[in-house]
Motif scaffolding. Structure first.
Motif, mmCIF file in Angstrom:
data_model
loop_
_atom_site.group_PDB
_atom_site.id
_atom_site.type_symbol
_atom_site.label_atom_id
_atom_site.label_comp_id
_atom_site.label_asym_id
_atom_site.label_seq_id
_atom_site.Cartn_x
_atom_site.Cartn_y
_atom_site.Cartn_z
ATOM 1 N N LYS A 1 44.894 48.719 49.572
ATOM 2 C CA LYS A 1 43.769 48.017 48.504
ATOM 3 C C LYS A 1 44.515 48.244 47.192
ATOM 4 C CE LYS A 1 38.898 47.294 48.142
ATOM 5 N NZ LYS A 1 37.525 47.937 48.351
ATOM 6 N N ALA A 2 44.817 49.364 46.620
ATOM 7 C CA ALA A 2 45.206 49.646 45.277
ATOM 8 C C ALA A 2 46.381 48.803 45.171
ATOM 9 C CB ALA A 2 45.352 51.220 44.962
ATOM 10 N N GLU A 3 47.507 48.773 45.875
ATOM 11 C CA GLU A 3 48.641 47.661 45.525
ATOM 12 C C GLU A 3 48.179 46.066 45.443
ATOM 13 O OE1 GLU A 3 51.509 48.498 48.431
ATOM 14 O OE2 GLU A 3 52.921 47.118 47.831
ATOM 15 N N ARG A 4 47.291 45.801 46.580
ATOM 16 C CA ARG A 4 46.565 44.519 46.401
ATOM 17 C C ARG A 4 46.090 44.394 45.044
ATOM 18 N NH1 ARG A 4 41.951 44.123 50.908
ATOM 19 N NH2 ARG A 4 42.945 45.824 51.954
ATOM 20 N N ALA A 5 45.256 45.199 44.470
ATOM 21 C CA ALA A 5 44.803 44.706 43.264
ATOM 22 C C ALA A 5 45.534 44.594 42.218
ATOM 23 C CB ALA A 5 43.751 45.994 42.714
ATOM 24 N N VAL A 6 46.808 45.379 42.344
ATOM 25 C CA VAL A 6 47.893 45.337 41.038
ATOM 26 C C VAL A 6 48.290 43.853 41.287
ATOM 27 C CG1 VAL A 6 50.032 45.889 40.355
ATOM 28 C CG2 VAL A 6 48.237 47.623 40.906
ATOM 29 N N ARG A 7 48.612 43.339 42.845
ATOM 30 C CA ARG A 7 49.451 42.040 42.840
ATOM 31 C C ARG A 7 48.431 40.835 42.638
ATOM 32 N NH1 ARG A 7 53.204 41.278 46.893
ATOM 33 N NH2 ARG A 7 54.859 43.067 46.859
ATOM 34 N N VAL A 8 47.159 41.140 42.729
ATOM 35 C CA VAL A 8 46.168 39.865 42.485
ATOM 36 C C VAL A 8 46.341 39.726 40.937
ATOM 37 C CG1 VAL A 8 43.822 39.248 42.467
ATOM 38 C CG2 VAL A 8 44.669 40.308 44.465
ATOM 39 N N SER A 9 46.270 40.874 40.242
ATOM 40 C CA SER A 9 46.187 40.583 38.617
ATOM 41 C C SER A 9 47.573 40.046 38.184
ATOM 42 C CB SER A 9 46.095 41.998 38.069
ATOM 43 O OG SER A 9 44.709 42.510 38.396
ATOM 44 N N GLU A 10 48.490 40.612 38.833
ATOM 45 C CA GLU A 10 50.054 40.056 38.491
ATOM 46 C C GLU A 10 50.151 38.474 38.739
ATOM 47 O OE1 GLU A 10 52.689 43.675 39.472
ATOM 48 O OE2 GLU A 10 53.224 41.828 40.532
ATOM 49 N N ALA A 11 49.361 38.182 39.975
ATOM 50 C CA ALA A 11 49.899 36.748 40.385
ATOM 51 C C ALA A 11 48.720 35.754 39.462
ATOM 52 C CB ALA A 11 49.311 36.733 41.851
ATOM 53 N N LEU A 12 47.641 36.312 39.230
ATOM 54 C CA LEU A 12 46.763 35.322 38.404
ATOM 55 C C LEU A 12 47.199 35.101 36.743
ATOM 56 C CD1 LEU A 12 43.009 36.536 39.829
ATOM 57 C CD2 LEU A 12 44.303 33.929 39.593
ATOM 58 N N ALA A 13 47.721 36.336 36.194
ATOM 59 C CA ALA A 13 48.366 36.431 35.098
ATOM 60 C C ALA A 13 49.494 35.325 34.977
ATOM 61 C CB ALA A 13 48.849 37.972 34.613
ATOM 62 N N SER A 14 50.239 35.321 36.029
ATOM 63 C CA SER A 14 51.532 34.389 36.188
ATOM 64 C C SER A 14 51.302 32.813 36.108
ATOM 65 C CB SER A 14 52.478 34.788 37.408
ATOM 66 O OG SER A 14 51.768 34.438 38.443
ATOM 67 N N VAL A 15 50.160 32.626 36.423
ATOM 68 C CA VAL A 15 49.492 31.285 36.147
ATOM 69 C C VAL A 15 48.611 31.180 35.027
ATOM 70 C CG1 VAL A 15 49.880 30.748 38.533
ATOM 71 C CG2 VAL A 15 47.573 31.458 37.938
ATOM 72 N N GLY A 16 48.564 32.226 34.258
ATOM 73 C CA GLY A 16 47.764 32.020 32.930
ATOM 74 C C GLY A 16 46.303 32.277 33.213
ATOM 75 N N LEU A 17 45.835 32.950 34.201
ATOM 76 C CA LEU A 17 44.389 32.816 34.561
ATOM 77 C C LEU A 17 44.105 34.444 34.764
ATOM 78 C CD1 LEU A 17 43.800 29.834 37.036
ATOM 79 C CD2 LEU A 17 43.032 30.239 34.806
ATOM 80 N N GLY A 18 44.583 35.311 34.122
ATOM 81 C CA GLY A 18 44.169 36.817 34.051
ATOM 82 C C GLY A 18 42.645 36.853 33.994
ATOM 83 N N HIS A 19 41.992 36.018 33.119
ATOM 84 C CA HIS A 19 40.552 36.105 32.963
ATOM 85 C C HIS A 19 39.631 35.755 34.213
ATOM 86 C CE1 HIS A 19 41.806 32.264 31.756
ATOM 87 N NE2 HIS A 19 40.670 31.886 31.818
ATOM 88 N N VAL A 20 39.992 34.946 35.062
ATOM 89 C CA VAL A 20 38.990 34.356 36.012
ATOM 90 C C VAL A 20 38.930 35.055 37.366
ATOM 91 C CG1 VAL A 20 39.497 32.086 35.209
ATOM 92 C CG2 VAL A 20 40.601 32.944 37.291
ATOM 93 N N GLU A 21 39.454 36.518 37.386
ATOM 94 C CA GLU A 21 39.604 37.038 38.441
ATOM 95 C C GLU A 21 38.031 37.325 39.245
ATOM 96 O OE1 GLU A 21 42.206 40.334 38.541
ATOM 97 O OE2 GLU A 21 41.227 41.264 40.215
ATOM 98 N N LYS A 22 37.067 37.530 38.451
ATOM 99 C CA LYS A 22 36.017 38.118 38.889
ATOM 100 C C LYS A 22 34.999 36.805 38.843
ATOM 101 C CE LYS A 22 35.889 42.800 38.468
ATOM 102 N NZ LYS A 22 37.425 43.075 38.126
ATOM 103 N N LYS A 23 35.387 35.657 38.457
ATOM 104 C CA LYS A 23 34.815 34.365 38.595
ATOM 105 C C LYS A 23 34.798 33.612 39.974
ATOM 106 C CE LYS A 23 34.435 33.061 34.092
ATOM 107 N NZ LYS A 23 33.936 32.804 32.884
ATOM 108 N N TYR A 24 33.987 32.640 40.520
ATOM 109 C CA TYR A 24 34.132 32.037 41.576
ATOM 110 C C TYR A 24 35.029 30.593 41.224
ATOM 111 C CZ TYR A 24 31.189 35.551 43.437
ATOM 112 O OH TYR A 24 30.743 36.721 44.072
#
Ligand code: ADP
Length: 264
Positions: free
Chosen positions: A118-141
């Motif tokens: 889980k901890a590694e997953r959280a880091v990867r998710v943030s990285e992947a969303l940031a790489s497409v310029g969407l770091g701010h939408v993680e908690k949105k639907y």
């Protein structure tokens, strides 16, 4: 004397044939005989007229459909199912994201399926969303985002597990023209930053030239490879300058003559 090769082949399609409903009265040969290779770090687009078998080819390359004859080799292994090191992005982002999960959870799904803690997953998710310029939408639907943003989430999801090869089927066909240009530039940026290998299917010749290092041109159905066209436009491309350059326009008329041989 031994010849040294510096290119590494990631994907090899060898005399691929695909017949739907083979052996029945409804038998339909979508692909007759298609061969091409994709080298590590390359961006290859597949173009051809509607019904040429582009989606069928991508389904065979991804292991979602079995060829009727010929082989697909991914990283030296003959493909028999969808490999873990393959990312897939389809045109219909609205059906590929789960509306009841947050964007972050959507991106995490393939990581969870691969058993990542889980901890590694959280880091990867943030990285992947940031790489497409969407770091701010993680908690949105997903439904809180525009179509273009949803497709960026789908791209982030495909990138989250760092695939060797990203396959995209008409990924920008369902968004408006401006968003399409933005997404094309985004994918070029991601490619530069991650050094990923890409195969993208499109019916849009200009898009294929803008993105590719090489273009595989398919004939009409049942398809064969008409020509593999080199696109020597360099690494850095700009929507305005690249698309209006003489080299781009020359490539465009050559490709049009291949796709529409009778000047339709
Ligand atoms: P493209 O993506 O280039 O438009 P497709 O790969 O979707 O072409 O289709 C190629 C041919 O295969 C068409 O004749 C289409 O009708 C046929 N085809 C596609 N999917 C199926 C299927 N599931 N069953 C039978 N025929 C199919």
């Amino acid at each position: 004397m031994t010849t040294l090769t510096t290119t590494e082949t990631v994907l090899s399609v060898d005399h691929l044939r695909k017949i739907y409903n083979e052996g029945t009265e409804q038998a339909n040969m979508a692909i007759d005989d298609v061969s091409f290779e994709v080298n590590k770090g390359e961006f290859v687009c597949i173009v051809g007229p509607s019904g040429a078998g582009k989606t069928t080819l991508l389904r065979c390359i991804s292991g979602l459909a079995a060829p009727s004859a010929g082989t697909v080799t991914f990283e030296g292994q003959r493909l028999t199912n969808v490999p873990d090191q393959l990312g897939l992005v389809f045109q219909d982002y609205s059906r590929s994201l789960y509306p009841w999960y947050t964007n972050g959870r959507n991106v995490a799904l393939p990581l969870a399926a691969r058993g990542m803690p889980k901890a590694e997953r959280a880091v990867r998710v943030s990285e992947a969303l940031a790489s497409v310029g969407l770091g701010h939408v993680e908690k949105k639907y997903p439904w809180e985002l525009s179509g273009g943003m949803q497709q960026r989430v789908a791209i982030a999801r495909a990138l989250s597990y760092r695939p060797e090869l990203l396959l995209m089927d008409e990924p920008f066909a369902s968004v408006d023209a401006q968003t399409r240009f933005d997404l094309e530039d985004l994918i070029l940026k991601v490619r530069r930053e991650l050094g990923i290998t890409l195969v993208l299917v499109t019916h849009d010749i200009d898009e294929a030239i803008y993105l590719s290092d090489r273009i595989v041109v398919l004939s009409k159905n049942p398809s064969v490879v008409k020509e593999v066209v080199d696109v020597p436009l360099g690494e850095h491309r700009s929507q305005v300058e690249t698309r209006s350059s003489d080299q781009f326009l020359a490539l465009r008329s050559h490709l049009l003559s291949l796709v529409m041989p009778h000047g339709a």
